[in-house]
Design an enzyme around this catalytic site. Structure first.
Site, PDB file in Angstrom:
ATOM      1  NE  ARG A 190      -2.729  -0.466   3.425  1.00  0.00           N
ATOM      2  CZ  ARG A 190      -3.515   0.181   4.263  1.00  0.00           C
ATOM      3  NH1 ARG A 190      -4.743   0.482   3.906  1.00  0.00           N
ATOM      4  NH2 ARG A 190      -3.111   0.519   5.453  1.00  0.00           N
ATOM      5  CG  ASP A 191       3.747   4.387   1.326  1.00  0.00           C
ATOM      6  OD1 ASP A 191       3.570   5.078   0.286  1.00  0.00           O
ATOM      7  OD2 ASP A 191       4.294   4.834   2.344  1.00  0.00           O
TER       8      ASP A 191
END
Length: 187
Positions: free
Chosen positions: A12-13
């Site tokens: 997610r990053d």
């Protein structure tokens, strides 16, 4: 990335700030503070997490996180490495079929030459390097598709990166974005 994990995870990053190089210049993903564990072939609803400019567009309207979100972020990082800067104008052009494009976007961006897209501080690649650069741009563009269903899985990305690349259809200096992905990417 996460395609080999026995319990699938979504980072997610994925961003250029969270990719570190070791002494042999091999890339490693860092900062696992936003990771989610995922059941195979499922998704998770979540608050938006990640770095602006690298987050998949579908998160803005569905809040649904699946492995294709990281694939999109991988495409952004790949284009950033090749271009020497964040590909925000290119991404706007890819995602905006009907919306006005940023003023810095070339009027006929589909006909943009790959040699003009890549970092101008680099020498124009030739021979096998040209094949690798063109194929990597194509793969990154496919990862950046607006519809996550049309993005490859990270397993497919990994396989593509380690497979033999087909020869270029014409000299590198004449290859456009549209030559690499064709009309299918843009509908």
């Amino acid at each position: 990335m996460h395609h080999e994990c026995s319990t699938p995870i979504i980072h997610r990053d994925i961003s250029s700030n969270n990719v570190l190089l070791d002494l042999e210049y091999e890339a490693h993903v860092s900062d696992f503070g936003t990771v989610r564990i995922l059941k195979p072939d499922s998704s998770v609803r979540s608050l938006v997490a990640g770095t602006f400019g690298y987050i998949a567009p579908e998160l803005a309207y569905t809040m649904e996180v699946n492995e294709k979100c990281d694939v999109y972020s991988f495409g952004v990082v790949t284009m950033e490495v090749l271009m020497g800067r964040h590909p925000s104008d290119l991404i706007s052009a890819l995602l905006s079929q009907l919306a006005p494009l940023p003023s810095s976007t070339p009027p006929n961006w589909r006909q943009m030459l790959i040699k003009d897209l890549i970092d101008q501080r680099l020498l124009v690649p030739t021979g096998e390097a040209a094949v690798h650069v063109a194929s990597t741009v194509r793969l990154a563009l496919v990862c950046l598709q607006a519809n996550p269903q049309y993005r490859p899985t990270m397993r497919q990305v990994s396989q593509a990166l380690t497979s033999e690349w087909p020869p270029l259809p014409k000299p590198f200096s004449m290859i456009t974005l549209e030559d690499l992905v064709g009309q299918d990417l843009w509908g």
